[in-house]
Enzyme design. Structure first.
Site, short mmCIF file in Angstrom:
data_model
loop_
_atom_site.label_atom_id
_atom_site.label_comp_id
_atom_site.label_asym_id
_atom_site.label_seq_id
_atom_site.Cartn_x
_atom_site.Cartn_y
_atom_site.Cartn_z
N GLY A 1 0.81 -1.22 0.00
CA GLY A 1 0.00 0.00 0.00
C GLY A 1 0.84 1.27 0.00
O GLY A 1 0.55 2.22 -0.72
N CYS A 2 1.89 1.26 0.79
CA CYS A 2 2.75 2.45 0.88
C CYS A 2 3.52 2.66 -0.42
O CYS A 2 3.71 3.80 -0.85
CB CYS A 2 3.71 2.31 2.06
SG CYS A 2 2.82 2.19 3.63
N THR A 3 3.94 1.57 -1.05
CA THR A 3 4.63 1.67 -2.33
C THR A 3 3.67 2.21 -3.40
O THR A 3 4.04 3.10 -4.17
CB THR A 3 5.20 0.30 -2.75
OG1 THR A 3 6.14 -0.12 -1.74
CG2 THR A 3 5.90 0.38 -4.08
N ALA B 1 3.20 6.01 -2.74
CA ALA B 1 4.39 6.80 -3.07
C ALA B 1 4.62 6.84 -4.59
O ALA B 1 4.97 7.89 -5.14
CB ALA B 1 5.62 6.24 -2.36
#
Length: 148
Positions: free
Chosen positions: A43-45, A48
């Site tokens: 999710g964070c990738t 970003a």
């Protein structure tokens, strides 16, 4: 947690290159501060990379971007290098910045309760006033949420 109309908190953090980043650097600029739970997770990738892919549009609109998580400088460096992120991310292992924005909260996942970063994005105008809080972040379409 910060809300609409609140002022940008004063903060000092360390970016992925070990350099100090502070709130003073953003005076007179529009700023997007996005908090994510852990670098290099799916999710964070996605979040970003969506911001990276729309970075030129965000810059055209005058936005500066700053990511923050509780990861180490080394992990943030690996994250920014691997995904070629064109913006700084703060390694906030001591939760100084995280706590000033109020995003370290009780979370629930698969029946478990634990403390962690609630994925949230704050948008500030040139006067350092919060003009948008995005607490239901669409990781694959986050830039559109900011620009709406």
């Amino acid at each position: 947690m910060l809300k609409l109309g609140d002022s940008l908190p004063e903060f000092l953090g360390t970016n992925q290159d070990g350099k100090e980043i502070n709130s003073e650097q953003f005076k007179g600029k529009k700023l997007v501060v996005f908090f994510y739970p852990k670098a290099s997770t799916p999710g964070c990738t996605a979040e970003a990379c969506n911001l990276r892919d729309n970075y030129s549009v965000l810059k055209e609109k005058g936005f500066q971007l700053l990511g923050v998580s509780a990861d180490s400088v080394k992990r943030q460096k690996t994250f920014t290098d691997k995904y070629e992120l064109p913006f700084d991310v703060i390694a906030d292992e001591n939760h100084d910045v995280i706590n000033k924005f109020g995003v370290w909260q009780l979370k629930k996942f698969m029946g478990r309760e634990f403390m962690g970063i609630v994925r949230t994005t704050f948008v500030f105008d040139e006067n350092g006033i919060c003009i948008q809080v995005i607490d239901k972040v669409k990781t694959k379409d986050h830039a559109a949420q900011i620009l709406d």
